[in-house]
Design a protein around this motif. Sequence first.
Motif, PDB file in Angstrom:
ATOM      1  N   LYS A   1       0.832  -1.203   0.000  1.00 40.59           N
ATOM      2  CA  LYS A   1       0.000   0.000   0.000  1.00 40.59           C
ATOM      3  C   LYS A   1       0.867   1.253   0.000  1.00 40.59           C
ATOM      4  O   LYS A   1       0.550   2.249  -0.667  1.00 40.59           O
ATOM      5  CB  LYS A   1      -0.918   0.014   1.227  1.00 40.59           C
TER       6      LYS A   1
ATOM      7  N   ILE B   1       0.605   4.330  -2.678  1.00 39.50           N
ATOM      8  CA  ILE B   1       0.425   5.731  -2.312  1.00 39.50           C
ATOM      9  C   ILE B   1       1.539   6.587  -2.899  1.00 39.50           C
ATOM     10  O   ILE B   1       1.295   7.676  -3.435  1.00 39.50           O
ATOM     11  CB  ILE B   1       0.371   5.879  -0.780  1.00 39.50           C
TER      12      ILE B   1
ATOM     13  N   ASP C   1       0.887   9.544  -5.606  1.00 43.17           N
ATOM     14  CA  ASP C   1       1.326  10.882  -5.212  1.00 43.17           C
ATOM     15  C   ASP C   1       2.280  11.469  -6.247  1.00 43.17           C
ATOM     16  O   ASP C   1       2.242  12.664  -6.551  1.00 43.17           O
ATOM     17  CB  ASP C   1       2.018  10.829  -3.844  1.00 43.17           C
TER      18      ASP C   1
ATOM     19  N   LYS D   1      -7.544   3.628  -8.692  1.00 43.10           N
ATOM     20  CA  LYS D   1      -6.709   3.396  -7.513  1.00 43.10           C
ATOM     21  C   LYS D   1      -6.940   2.042  -6.864  1.00 43.10           C
ATOM     22  O   LYS D   1      -6.055   1.490  -6.230  1.00 43.10           O
ATOM     23  CB  LYS D   1      -6.937   4.496  -6.479  1.00 43.10           C
TER      24      LYS D   1
END
Length: 322
Positions: free
Chosen positions: A195, A199, A203, A267
């Motif tokens: 995870k 992220i 980002d 996502k």
Amino acid sequence: MNSFKKYSLIFLCISSLISCKDNKGEKKEIVNKPKVSSLNFDKILKINEYIYGVSDYGDFFTTSYDNGIIYNPKQGNDFGNLVTFLIPKDFLFFQKHLKHIKDEEYKPLEAYINKLSIEEYKKAFEIYVIFVDKKYLIPMQGYDSPYNYKDNYQTDVYQYKNNSWQKIESYIVDSDEKRVKETQWRSDFIEKKTKKNQITFFDSISKLKIDDSWYKNYIVSLDSYEPNYSYNYLINFSKDSAYIVERPLKDLMVPYQDQDTLFLYHKKCLLSGSNYLKNKQIPEVKIVKIKDKYYVSSEVFDLKNSISSKPEKYGFLVSQND
């Protein structure tokens, strides 16, 4: 002078007692700080072959979900029981190695991974070793597994980082309840690390510039085997949002441009091939620009038993641009 030392010592003792009293009611949070280890796990990285694994946030390779590499000094493992995980540093690793994935079969990709050297592992992957030291093992003759764990033992996680092996986390098993939870703790650890990669990826791409020429609606019309019926998909892509109109989305897709190719990532769908549709999730969309034409591909359009339209080299031709 001796008198001064005596009173100074008394003052320090009193100060220490006051400090202990003030902190007595405070609950200290245990923090796992990385510690450079004297253990060198390099030699075990090539003992067992790696298999493909899946998590909710990204895919990886592992030596097993069970005991993995069992303690066996004759075969090179004189540490204990351990499981190794290779998590790609590049979130797009699996997409970039699609040539090794044939018809949803990952054996060719596993074969490719198992041919890599230890140095290549270190370059391409975050490497984690979940480890139970040999001092916590009990020989078990006549059983499937030659060793069992003592009633109380500790599981440690090591990571290869900054040219050294560092212990980054531990789990102490001192009860039947914790023994049962230890397996879930291992799984949660891998989920947490994959995870984190997810992220970091989203980002990073959210800060990248997209050429203005990509912002438009893309309509894909697909002929059906049924007479007088067709499938029409509208992909709405603007600076504010990206989504497939005909599909309910839990969150918007995130764009990423690689020269003349645009990827729209959902996502919650992380490059796991057909698992997208099995989980009723929406996959990423790939749009390729060739001169003044656009071609779209997506598993949403993978309706082999329903459509008669055949994709071209780069995907289905966009029939209309707004």
